[in-house]
Design an enzyme around this catalytic site. Structure first.
Site, short mmCIF file in Angstrom:
data_model
loop_
_atom_site.label_atom_id
_atom_site.label_comp_id
_atom_site.label_asym_id
_atom_site.label_seq_id
_atom_site.Cartn_x
_atom_site.Cartn_y
_atom_site.Cartn_z
N TYR A 11 0.83 -1.21 0.00
CA TYR A 11 0.00 0.00 0.00
C TYR A 11 0.87 1.26 0.00
O TYR A 11 0.80 2.10 -0.90
CB TYR A 11 -0.91 -0.05 1.23
N ASP A 58 12.41 -12.88 -1.90
CA ASP A 58 12.09 -13.04 -0.48
C ASP A 58 13.35 -12.64 0.29
O ASP A 58 14.34 -13.36 0.29
CB ASP A 58 11.72 -14.50 -0.18
N SER A 124 7.10 3.08 12.88
CA SER A 124 5.68 3.28 13.17
C SER A 124 5.50 3.99 14.49
O SER A 124 6.30 3.83 15.41
CB SER A 124 4.98 1.91 13.21
N ALA A 125 4.45 4.75 14.60
CA ALA A 125 4.11 5.44 15.86
C ALA A 125 3.83 4.42 16.96
O ALA A 125 3.81 4.77 18.14
CB ALA A 125 2.88 6.32 15.66
N TYR A 148 4.44 -7.09 16.82
CA TYR A 148 4.65 -6.28 15.61
C TYR A 148 5.40 -5.00 15.98
O TYR A 148 6.44 -4.67 15.41
CB TYR A 148 3.30 -5.92 14.95
N LYS A 152 9.43 -3.43 15.19
CA LYS A 152 9.78 -2.08 14.71
C LYS A 152 10.80 -1.44 15.66
O LYS A 152 11.79 -0.85 15.23
CB LYS A 152 8.52 -1.19 14.64
N PHE A 177 2.16 7.54 11.38
CA PHE A 177 0.97 7.49 12.21
C PHE A 177 -0.05 6.63 11.49
O PHE A 177 0.27 5.45 11.21
CB PHE A 177 0.57 8.92 12.61
N ASN A 178 -1.22 7.10 11.13
CA ASN A 178 -2.17 6.17 10.52
C ASN A 178 -2.40 6.47 9.04
O ASN A 178 -3.19 7.35 8.70
CB ASN A 178 -3.50 6.23 11.28
N LEU A 199 -9.31 0.71 10.70
CA LEU A 199 -10.61 1.39 10.61
C LEU A 199 -11.01 1.78 9.20
O LEU A 199 -12.09 1.41 8.73
CB LEU A 199 -10.59 2.65 11.50
N GLY A 293 -5.56 -3.77 23.89
CA GLY A 293 -4.31 -3.19 23.40
C GLY A 293 -4.48 -1.82 22.79
O GLY A 293 -3.49 -1.11 22.57
N ASP A 294 -5.71 -1.41 22.52
CA ASP A 294 -5.91 -0.07 21.93
C ASP A 294 -5.62 1.02 22.96
O ASP A 294 -5.83 0.82 24.15
CB ASP A 294 -7.35 0.08 21.44
C1 WQD Z 1 -7.79 3.22 14.55
C2 WQD Z 1 -8.91 3.53 15.53
C3 WQD Z 1 -9.52 1.66 16.91
C4 WQD Z 1 -11.08 -0.74 13.54
C5 WQD Z 1 -2.58 0.27 13.76
C6 WQD Z 1 -1.21 -0.22 14.11
C7 WQD Z 1 -0.19 0.80 13.67
C8 WQD Z 1 -0.35 1.06 12.20
C9 WQD Z 1 -1.77 1.55 11.91
C10 WQD Z 1 1.17 -0.34 10.98
C11 WQD Z 1 -8.67 2.94 16.91
C12 WQD Z 1 -10.66 2.05 15.99
C13 WQD Z 1 -10.50 0.25 14.32
C14 WQD Z 1 -12.46 -1.03 13.70
C15 WQD Z 1 -12.61 0.68 15.38
N1 WQD Z 1 -0.07 -0.10 11.45
N2 WQD Z 1 -11.26 0.95 15.21
N3 WQD Z 1 -13.17 -0.31 14.62
O1 WQD Z 1 -4.75 0.61 15.91
O2 WQD Z 1 -4.34 3.12 15.54
O3 WQD Z 1 -2.85 1.46 14.45
O4 WQD Z 1 -2.66 0.51 12.37
O5 WQD Z 1 2.13 0.36 11.10
O6 WQD Z 1 1.08 0.28 13.93
O7 WQD Z 1 -1.15 -0.34 15.52
O8 WQD Z 1 -5.20 1.71 13.65
O9 WQD Z 1 -7.08 1.63 12.11
O10 WQD Z 1 -6.69 -0.37 13.66
O11 WQD Z 1 -7.57 1.80 14.59
O12 WQD Z 1 -13.28 1.31 16.20
O13 WQD Z 1 -13.03 -1.92 13.02
O14 WQD Z 1 -10.11 2.95 15.04
O15 WQD Z 1 -10.00 1.32 18.21
O16 WQD Z 1 -9.19 3.84 17.86
P1 WQD Z 1 -4.34 1.73 15.01
P2 WQD Z 1 -6.66 1.11 13.44
#
Ligand code: WQD
Length: 337
Positions: A11, A58, A124-125, A148, A152, A177-178, A199, A293-294
């Site tokens: 991506y 690989d 990653s953050a 994971y 990092k 970040f995201n 998300l 874990g969130d």
């Molecule tokens: C975002 C927010 C969830 C899905 C992760 C990795 C990080 C990076 C990005 C690789 C949070 C909420 C999520 C859902 C929800 N990946 N959520 N329903 O957890 O911040 O970060 O992905 O580098 O390293 O940790 O991203 O998109 O999973 O969640 O409510 O179906 O959306 O609780 O608050 P996250 P996320």
């Protein structure tokens, strides 16, 4: 200048390859398609208007990695290749440690042997764990809560040790970040295998009718509307951040670390509302339990990258959602025809 882009059909990798070509770099993409599809390469070539030099490799395979460096020559490496699903890493820690660490070690050993000095690492953050406050600066304490994230952090430590022993290396640790959004053409975008963990792709698949409703993981966090707050950054901005970091390494800057974020946090409900506006449909959702874990809040202080790289994110949430929706609506099944 030729850049080896590992994981370049993924991506973030695919968007970064196009940004590198736009900036006048030559590229060589190495990927094993463990988390992407060959169709991405065809779309990248279509958008670039030229073939994309590619090697199926690989990086965990010593022979593959050695061959890459003995058969091709490049001046820098951007290393995206790696497994990245938090939940999966908890279930399969050894797969994550072996894949993410061995591939990186093979790369670095070959770089040293072949005199390739410039290395951009996809960090990653997540290395900040649960921050004591926000926004987060690069000197915040580092702590991780899943395998994971630990890979990092371990790779960042490996790179700091490498630089201490060999200051001739120039290394950029980029803490994403995201990442969300997609190329303006709608021809490349995020296409996670199976049910999305993140998300935005989940919301997009609800909007396009592939999934029924969004589960909002908790609305009892200490945030303005109780749902999780994150720093969503457009993948196009992230790609430009890699070009800016590469240019910084060309100045012989040594080891540098940057947050790549927008500096603004949005809640889950704000994201759902913005996506609903972008697609013109209601997005059904249900408040459910927190996901283990969130954390409540995570967003960047992105001023260091702005000051030292002359880079800052350009796109806001509305545009990220509009671009993500264009990709999803034009490709309801992702890269599967
Ligand atoms: C975002 C927010 C969830 C899905 C992760 C990795 C990080 C990076 C990005 C690789 C949070 C909420 C999520 C859902 C929800 N990946 N959520 N329903 O957890 O911040 O970060 O992905 O580098 O390293 O940790 O991203 O998109 O999973 O969640 O409510 O179906 O959306 O609780 O608050 P996250 P996320």
């Amino acid at each position: 200048m030729t850049v080896l882009v590992t994981g370049g059909t993924g991506y973030i990798g695919s968007h970064t390859v196009l940004a590198l070509l736009d900036a006048g770099y030559e590229v060589l993409v190495a990927d094993n398609f463990v988390n992407s599809k060959p169709e991405v390469l065809h779309r990248m070539a279509e958008l670039a208007g030229r073939e994309i030099p590619f090697v199926r490799a690989d990086l965990c395979n010593n022979k593959d990695c050695d061959a890459l460096f003995s058969e091709y020559s490049f001046d820098a490496v951007i290393h995206f290749a790696g497994l990245k699903a938090v939940g999966e890493s908890v279930a399969k820690p050894l797969e994550y440690y072996s894949n993410n660490l061995i591939s990186t070690l093979n790369l670095l050993k070959n770089m040293q042997t072949h005199g390739v000095r410039d290395f951009v690492f996809s960090s990653s953050a997540t290395v900040y764990g649960d921050p004591a406050s926000v926004p987060i600066t690069e000197d915040f304490p580092l702590s991780v809560t899943n395998p994971y994230g630990r890979t990092k952090l371990m790779i960042e430590e490996m790179l700091r040790d490498l630089y201490k022993a060999h200051p001739e290396f120039n290394i950029a640790l980029l803490r994403y970040f995201n990442p969300i959004g997609a190329h303006k053409s709608g021809r490349i975008g995020e296409d996670p295998f199976g049910i999305p963990n993140n998300l935005l792709p989940y919301v997009a698949q609800v909007a396009v009718g592939k999934l029924r409703e969004v589960s909002v993981f908790g609305n009892d966090y200490n945030t303005p509307d109780g749902t999780g707050v994150r720093d969503y950054i457009h993948v196009l901005d992230l790609a430009e951040g890699h070009v800016a970091a590469l240019k910084k390494l060309e100045t012989g800057c040594g080891l540098v670390t940057y947050n790549l974020g927008t500096g603004k946090g949005y809640s889950v409900l704000e994201v759902i509302r913005a996506f609903s506006k972008a697609c013109g449909k209601e997005i059904p959702y249900r408040i459910t339990d927190r996901r283990p874990g969130d954390i409540a809040q995570c967003y960047a202080d992105a001023s260091k990258a702005q000051k030292e790289l002359g880079w800052q994110a350009k796109y806001g949430l509305d545009e990220m959602c509009a671009d993500s929706w264009r990709w999803q609506s034009l490709n309801p099944n992702g890269y599967d025809e």
